[in-house]
Design a protein around this motif. Structure first.
Motif, short mmCIF file in Angstrom:
data_model
loop_
_atom_site.label_atom_id
_atom_site.label_comp_id
_atom_site.label_asym_id
_atom_site.label_seq_id
_atom_site.Cartn_x
_atom_site.Cartn_y
_atom_site.Cartn_z
N ASP A 61 7.55 4.15 49.75
CA ASP A 61 8.00 4.68 48.46
C ASP A 61 9.48 5.07 48.50
O ASP A 61 10.20 4.87 47.52
CB ASP A 61 7.15 5.87 48.04
N ALA A 62 9.92 5.62 49.61
CA ALA A 62 11.33 5.99 49.74
C ALA A 62 12.23 4.76 49.66
O ALA A 62 13.27 4.78 49.01
CB ALA A 62 11.57 6.74 51.05
N LEU A 63 11.80 3.68 50.28
CA LEU A 63 12.58 2.43 50.21
C LEU A 63 12.64 1.90 48.79
O LEU A 63 13.68 1.40 48.35
CB LEU A 63 11.95 1.36 51.11
N LEU A 64 11.55 2.02 48.07
CA LEU A 64 11.51 1.51 46.70
C LEU A 64 12.36 2.34 45.75
O LEU A 64 12.73 1.86 44.67
CB LEU A 64 10.07 1.45 46.20
N ASP A 65 12.68 3.57 46.12
CA ASP A 65 13.49 4.44 45.26
C ASP A 65 14.97 4.10 45.26
O ASP A 65 15.71 4.55 44.39
CB ASP A 65 13.31 5.91 45.68
N TYR A 66 15.42 3.33 46.24
CA TYR A 66 16.84 2.97 46.30
C TYR A 66 17.17 1.95 45.21
O TYR A 66 16.36 1.08 44.90
CB TYR A 66 17.19 2.38 47.66
N PRO A 67 18.38 2.03 44.66
CA PRO A 67 18.76 1.08 43.61
C PRO A 67 19.06 -0.32 44.14
O PRO A 67 19.13 -1.28 43.36
CB PRO A 67 20.02 1.71 43.00
N THR A 68 19.26 -0.44 45.44
CA THR A 68 19.57 -1.75 46.04
C THR A 68 18.65 -1.98 47.23
O THR A 68 18.10 -1.05 47.81
CB THR A 68 21.03 -1.81 46.55
N THR A 69 18.53 -3.24 47.61
CA THR A 69 17.76 -3.58 48.81
C THR A 69 18.69 -3.56 50.03
O THR A 69 19.93 -3.50 49.88
CB THR A 69 17.16 -5.00 48.69
N GLU A 96 19.72 4.62 56.47
CA GLU A 96 18.47 5.26 56.05
C GLU A 96 17.38 4.21 55.86
O GLU A 96 16.24 4.39 56.29
CB GLU A 96 18.67 6.02 54.74
N LYS A 97 17.74 3.11 55.22
CA LYS A 97 16.77 2.04 54.97
C LYS A 97 16.26 1.44 56.28
O LYS A 97 15.08 1.11 56.41
CB LYS A 97 17.38 0.95 54.09
N LEU A 98 17.16 1.29 57.25
CA LEU A 98 16.75 0.75 58.55
C LEU A 98 15.75 1.67 59.24
O LEU A 98 14.80 1.22 59.88
CB LEU A 98 17.97 0.51 59.44
N ILE A 99 15.96 2.97 59.10
CA ILE A 99 15.02 3.94 59.69
C ILE A 99 13.66 3.83 59.01
O ILE A 99 12.62 3.78 59.68
CB ILE A 99 15.59 5.37 59.61
N TYR A 100 13.65 3.80 57.68
CA TYR A 100 12.38 3.65 56.96
C TYR A 100 11.69 2.35 57.34
O TYR A 100 10.48 2.32 57.57
CB TYR A 100 12.60 3.67 55.44
N LYS A 101 12.45 1.26 57.43
CA LYS A 101 11.86 -0.03 57.80
C LYS A 101 11.30 0.01 59.23
O LYS A 101 10.25 -0.57 59.49
CB LYS A 101 12.89 -1.15 57.67
N PHE A 102 11.98 0.70 60.13
CA PHE A 102 11.48 0.84 61.49
C PHE A 102 10.11 1.51 61.49
O PHE A 102 9.16 1.02 62.11
CB PHE A 102 12.46 1.65 62.35
N TYR A 103 10.00 2.62 60.77
CA TYR A 103 8.72 3.33 60.72
C TYR A 103 7.64 2.51 60.03
O TYR A 103 6.48 2.50 60.46
CB TYR A 103 8.87 4.71 60.06
#
Length: 115
Positions: A61-69, A96-103
């Motif tokens: 959900d945190a990844l989806l909240d970003y305005p860009t990929t 931040e996105k890389l950390i979320y993707k890692f998890y």
């Protein structure tokens, strides 16, 4: 993780009171100590599975909240007209996105999170 262990606990309330009392007892501070749900060790396998599932959803959900990929951020970083602050903001967001993707990857490969 500790706070999620606390939040996802579905057992007896007496256990949580005991957990709180142990925390307060272990404190060496002179001022009043309040239980904050920190440093909670795994409670049970079932609780840990619920924690992992919740963490997976929160990261997604945190990844989806970003305005860009992430790919769009990488593309933006190729722009040489970015100011110093713009570049740093994009790098920070990308990290931040890389950390979320890692998890997310870790949790999707975990058998426990899929039970």
């Amino acid at each position: 993780m500790s706070f999620l262990r606390f939040v996802e606990y579905e057992g007896d309330e007496a256990f949580l009171r005991n957990l709180r009392d142990e925390f307060v007892k272990e404190s060496t501070e002179a001022k009043p100590v309040y239980f904050k749900g920190k440093n909670i060790k795994p409670i049970s396998k079932e609780n840990e599975i619920r924690v992992l599932k919740t963490l997976k959803v929160l990261c997604r959900d945190a990844l989806l909240d970003y305005p860009t990929t992430l790919d769009e951020d990488l593309e933006l970083l190729k722009d040489e007209t970015l100011t110093f602050n713009q570049r740093n903001a994009i790098i920070y967001r990308k990290s931040e996105k890389l950390i979320y993707k890692f998890y997310i990857c870790l949790l999707y490969t975990s058998d426990a999170a899929d039970e």
